[in-house]
Design an enzyme around this catalytic site. Structure first.
Site, PDB file in Angstrom:
ATOM      1  N   HIS A 229       0.847  -0.930  -0.050  1.00  0.00           N
ATOM      2  CA  HIS A 229      -0.012   0.009   0.123  1.00  0.00           C
ATOM      3  C   HIS A 229       1.053   1.243  -0.143  1.00  0.00           C
ATOM      4  CE1 HIS A 229      -3.438   2.523   0.604  1.00  0.00           C
ATOM      5  NE2 HIS A 229      -3.661   2.292   1.750  1.00  0.00           N
ATOM      6  N   HIS A 270      -2.219  -2.584  -9.562  1.00  0.00           N
ATOM      7  CA  HIS A 270      -3.454  -1.761  -8.757  1.00  0.00           C
ATOM      8  C   HIS A 270      -4.519  -2.639  -8.480  1.00  0.00           C
ATOM      9  CE1 HIS A 270      -5.772   1.346  -6.761  1.00  0.00           C
ATOM     10  NE2 HIS A 270      -4.535   1.961  -6.609  1.00  0.00           N
ATOM     11  N   ASP A 327       2.841   5.273  -6.727  1.00  0.00           N
ATOM     12  CA  ASP A 327       4.007   5.306  -5.968  1.00  0.00           C
ATOM     13  C   ASP A 327       5.234   5.159  -6.877  1.00  0.00           C
ATOM     14  OD1 ASP A 327       1.781   3.505  -4.031  1.00  0.00           O
ATOM     15  OD2 ASP A 327       2.826   5.284  -3.187  1.00  0.00           O
TER      16      ASP A 327
HETATM   17  C1  SDX Z   1      -1.403   1.995  -3.392  1.00  0.00           C
HETATM   18  O1  SDX Z   1      -6.395   0.607  -3.037  1.00  0.00           O
HETATM   19  C2  SDX Z   1      -5.841   1.915  -3.344  1.00  0.00           C
HETATM   20  O2  SDX Z   1      -6.320   2.923  -3.981  1.00  0.00           O
HETATM   21  C3  SDX Z   1      -4.157   2.090  -3.038  1.00  0.00           C
HETATM   22  C4  SDX Z   1      -3.497   3.461  -3.478  1.00  0.00           C
HETATM   23  C5  SDX Z   1      -3.959   4.551  -2.753  1.00  0.00           C
HETATM   24  O3  SDX Z   1      -3.896   5.625  -3.245  1.00  0.00           O
HETATM   25  O4  SDX Z   1      -4.607   4.510  -1.546  1.00  0.00           O
HETATM   26  O5  SDX Z   1      -3.768   3.800  -4.787  1.00  0.00           O
HETATM   27  C6  SDX Z   1      -2.092   3.543  -2.953  1.00  0.00           C
HETATM   28  O6  SDX Z   1      -1.308   1.102  -2.474  1.00  0.00           O
HETATM   29  C7  SDX Z   1      -0.858   1.670  -4.858  1.00  0.00           C
HETATM   30  C8  SDX Z   1      -0.259   0.352  -4.794  1.00  0.00           C
HETATM   31  C9  SDX Z   1       1.074   0.386  -4.338  1.00  0.00           C
HETATM   32  N1  SDX Z   1       1.698  -0.784  -4.115  1.00  0.00           N
HETATM   33  C10 SDX Z   1       2.746  -1.317  -4.832  1.00  0.00           C
HETATM   34  O7  SDX Z   1       3.058  -0.730  -6.079  1.00  0.00           O
HETATM   35  C11 SDX Z   1       3.314  -2.846  -4.654  1.00  0.00           C
HETATM   36  C12 SDX Z   1       3.335  -3.739  -6.079  1.00  0.00           C
HETATM   37  N2  SDX Z   1       1.859  -3.965  -6.462  1.00  0.00           N
HETATM   38  C13 SDX Z   1       1.379  -5.159  -6.013  1.00  0.00           C
HETATM   39  O8  SDX Z   1       1.785  -5.579  -4.664  1.00  0.00           O
HETATM   40  C14 SDX Z   1      -0.161  -5.286  -6.256  1.00  0.00           C
HETATM   41  O9  SDX Z   1      -0.414  -4.753  -7.685  1.00  0.00           O
HETATM   42  C15 SDX Z   1      -1.164  -4.797  -5.449  1.00  0.00           C
HETATM   43  C16 SDX Z   1      -1.074  -5.350  -4.259  1.00  0.00           C
HETATM   44  C17 SDX Z   1      -1.049  -3.164  -5.676  1.00  0.00           C
HETATM   45  C18 SDX Z   1      -2.547  -5.258  -6.173  1.00  0.00           C
HETATM   46  O10 SDX Z   1      -2.446  -6.630  -5.817  1.00  0.00           O
HETATM   47  P1  SDX Z   1      -3.665  -7.594  -6.471  1.00  0.00           P
HETATM   48  O11 SDX Z   1      -4.834  -6.913  -6.238  1.00  0.00           O
HETATM   49  O12 SDX Z   1      -3.251  -9.062  -6.135  1.00  0.00           O
HETATM   50  O13 SDX Z   1      -3.559  -7.257  -8.150  1.00  0.00           O
HETATM   51  P2  SDX Z   1      -4.193  -7.928  -9.066  1.00  0.00           P
HETATM   52  O14 SDX Z   1      -5.460  -8.820  -8.588  1.00  0.00           O
HETATM   53  O15 SDX Z   1      -4.579  -7.038 -10.091  1.00  0.00           O
HETATM   54  O16 SDX Z   1      -3.115  -8.959  -9.737  1.00  0.00           O
HETATM   55  C19 SDX Z   1      -3.195  -9.558 -11.114  1.00  0.00           C
HETATM   56  C20 SDX Z   1      -2.051 -10.444 -10.929  1.00  0.00           C
HETATM   57  C21 SDX Z   1      -1.736 -11.454  -9.970  1.00  0.00           C
HETATM   58  O17 SDX Z   1      -1.357 -12.655 -10.357  1.00  0.00           O
HETATM   59  P3  SDX Z   1      -2.187 -13.912 -10.685  1.00  0.00           P
HETATM   60  O18 SDX Z   1      -2.794 -14.159  -9.432  1.00  0.00           O
HETATM   61  O19 SDX Z   1      -3.550 -13.334 -11.543  1.00  0.00           O
HETATM   62  O20 SDX Z   1      -1.189 -14.832 -11.319  1.00  0.00           O
HETATM   63  O21 SDX Z   1      -0.818  -9.676 -11.362  1.00  0.00           O
HETATM   64  C22 SDX Z   1      -0.022 -10.037 -10.286  1.00  0.00           C
HETATM   65  C23 SDX Z   1      -0.761 -10.744  -9.290  1.00  0.00           C
HETATM   66  O22 SDX Z   1       0.037 -11.475  -8.480  1.00  0.00           O
HETATM   67  N3  SDX Z   1       0.559  -8.631  -9.788  1.00  0.00           N
HETATM   68  C24 SDX Z   1       2.118  -8.707  -9.966  1.00  0.00           C
HETATM   69  C25 SDX Z   1       2.028  -7.302  -9.477  1.00  0.00           C
HETATM   70  N4  SDX Z   1       0.894  -6.791  -8.947  1.00  0.00           N
HETATM   71  C26 SDX Z   1       0.254  -7.852  -9.265  1.00  0.00           C
HETATM   72  N5  SDX Z   1       3.027  -9.528 -10.446  1.00  0.00           N
HETATM   73  C27 SDX Z   1       4.289  -8.570 -10.198  1.00  0.00           C
HETATM   74  N6  SDX Z   1       4.454  -7.474  -9.770  1.00  0.00           N
HETATM   75  C28 SDX Z   1       3.349  -6.500  -9.346  1.00  0.00           C
HETATM   76  N7  SDX Z   1       3.657  -5.469  -8.956  1.00  0.00           N
END
Ligand code: SDX
Length: 392
Positions: A229, A270, A327
């Site tokens: 996050h 995201h 971010d």
């Molecule tokens: C913020 O919610 C908000 O609004 C948050 C925020 C705010 O203003 O409050 O926008 C701020 O928190 C932005 C996010 C910052 N976090 C990061 O940058 C950390 C890296 N990102 C990941 O941890 C991830 O993208 C999340 C946590 C942000 C979202 O995770 P999800 O919900 O699991 O994403 P998804 O379901 O769309 O993922 C789809 C696929 C998954 O693989 P499968 O299970 O389908 O095989 O993509 C993969 C995920 O594992 N994936 C990634 C990835 N993000 C998702 N793989 C590699 N690198 C990544 N960054």
């Protein structure tokens, strides 16, 4: 199974909550605050005006804005005793740990408006929080670097004041560049609110029990701290340090795609945006502007741009719609402004406080019940107790 954890903050029968504050269309990459696009607000407004908009629901007239700014200026100082609270921490404590503790303790310092059913009490608490977060944040930094705390100055704008309290010393006034102040203000705007994200939902859930607003904001700060996050901006810079050089990017892209490798590309993806995060576009533009105008050659920005280019041409990231989020670039700008990575999430928390407290107010001002997330029980069915001598 991901959807089994439904959060109902108690005032709707659905598994989500109703709000008039922020609208996100993840497919279109659209973000509106009270109907105004983040792009227009970032280009034409300033952070305190956005605070007014989030809290009151309308953009202020000049007179309303002047009164609001004056109110905020009158609350930027913290209780003089608060400085002794900081002194209980080790100097090498993470600034987020200090901020969590200090904000959670604010109800011990400000208890003259504790009736959350009283709109005036809610408003004064909100003004205090918006006004004091820059002071509290800068004090976290000063304590960590062993410099004296700087008092806020009412002749400065909100962003100038923050930079003054961060980098000024009693020996000499801080030279605040207009470019840095504008970039800081834009970062504050871009992080001000974002609908029902994890930390805002935490604030609402804590608030639904009737907890005091300072405790609710401290709960939001704790939730924001995680690297998935708000902690991502700090994690992006640490990741770029780890990647080190453009020649290593492919290795890290492969790690991010490997299901058996927990590594994720920080600053990408995201939960809601399956298009470009509109804040990332504004931040990217600001990043280039700041580095150019400050004459900063930032190897990390070059690396970040290359990483973005390679990731966005990789089928895995394109198919999964993993675009850079807010971010990804904010850390590079903050670094260019001389802010250490340990302060990045503190600044995110500072910015987001207006969103958190506006959502808290929206909930408390309307009929609500205590939040009670439901679960799908997958444990043992009922069974009889086994005395210890009979256990295997
Ligand atoms: C913020 O919610 C908000 O609004 C948050 C925020 C705010 O203003 O409050 O926008 C701020 O928190 C932005 C996010 C910052 N976090 C990061 O940058 C950390 C890296 N990102 C990941 O941890 C991830 O993208 C999340 C946590 C942000 C979202 O995770 P999800 O919900 O699991 O994403 P998804 O379901 O769309 O993922 C789809 C696929 C998954 O693989 P499968 O299970 O389908 O095989 O993509 C993969 C995920 O594992 N994936 C990634 C990835 N993000 C998702 N793989 C590699 N690198 C990544 N960054």
């Amino acid at each position: 199974a991901n959807n089994l954890f439904t959060f109902d903050p108690g005032f709707t029968s659905t598994a989500s909550c109703e709000s008039k504050i922020t609208y996100i269309d993840g497919e279109k990459g659209q973000l509106l605050h009270r109907g105004y696009s983040i792009e227009e607000l970032a280009s034409n407004s300033d952070y305190l005006e956005v605070c007014y908009l989030l809290w009151h629901g309308e953009l202020p007239t000049q007179a309303q804005k002047d009164a609001f700014v004056s109110t905020i200026k009158n609350h930027t100082m913290v209780h003089e005793q608060l400085q002794f609270f900081y002194r209980g921490f080790r100097r090498d404590a993470h600034p987020m740990a200090v901020m969590c503790g200090v904000v959670g303790a604010l109800s011990a310092f400000y208890h003259d408006s504790t009736d959350i059913k009283n709109p005036q009490h809610r408003e004064i608490t909100a003004m205090r929080l918006i006004a004091k977060m820059p002071t509290i944040a800068a004090m976290c930094y000063k304590y960590a670097v062993g410099q004296p705390f700087m008092y806020p100055r009412n002749d400065l704008t909100y962003s100038e004041n923050f930079l003054h309290m961060m980098f000024g010393t009693p020996c000499e006034e801080s030279k605040i560049s207009p470019v840095a102040a504008r970039a800081m203000d834009r970062i504050f705007i871009l992080h001000a609110d974002h609908e029902q994200n994890a930390s805002t939902s935490t604030v609402r859930l804590a608030g639904s029990s009737g907890a005091n607003p300072f405790a609710c904001i401290a709960a939001g700060i704790s939730a924001l701290w995680g690297p998935a996050h708000g902690g991502a901006n700090e994690a992006v810079l640490n990741m770029l340090d780890e990647i080190g050089d453009v020649s290593n990017i492919d290795t890290y892209i492969a790690k991010a795609k490997d299901k058996n490798d927990p590594f994720k590309l920080m600053g990408f993806g995201h939960r809601v945006y399956k298009n470009y995060d509109p804040r990332a576009s504004v931040m990217r533009e600001s990043c280039h502007e700041v580095l150019k105008e400050l004459g900063v050659k930032d190897a990390k920005l070059e690396l970040a741009m290359k990483l973005e280019e390679i990731a966005l041409s990789d089928p895995y990231f394109v198919e999964k719609k993993l675009f850079p989020n807010v971010d990804f670039y904010s850390g590079i700008i903050l670094s260019a402004l001389g802010i250490p990575t340990s302060m990045f999430t503190v600044i995110f928390a500072l910015s987001r406080t207006v969103g958190w407290i506006s959502h808290w107010n929206e909930m408390i001002a309307n009929p609500y019940k205590i939040g009670r997330p439901r679960q799908l029980y997958t444990g043992e069915t009922e069974r009889s107790f086994v005395p210890v001598d009979n256990r295997k």
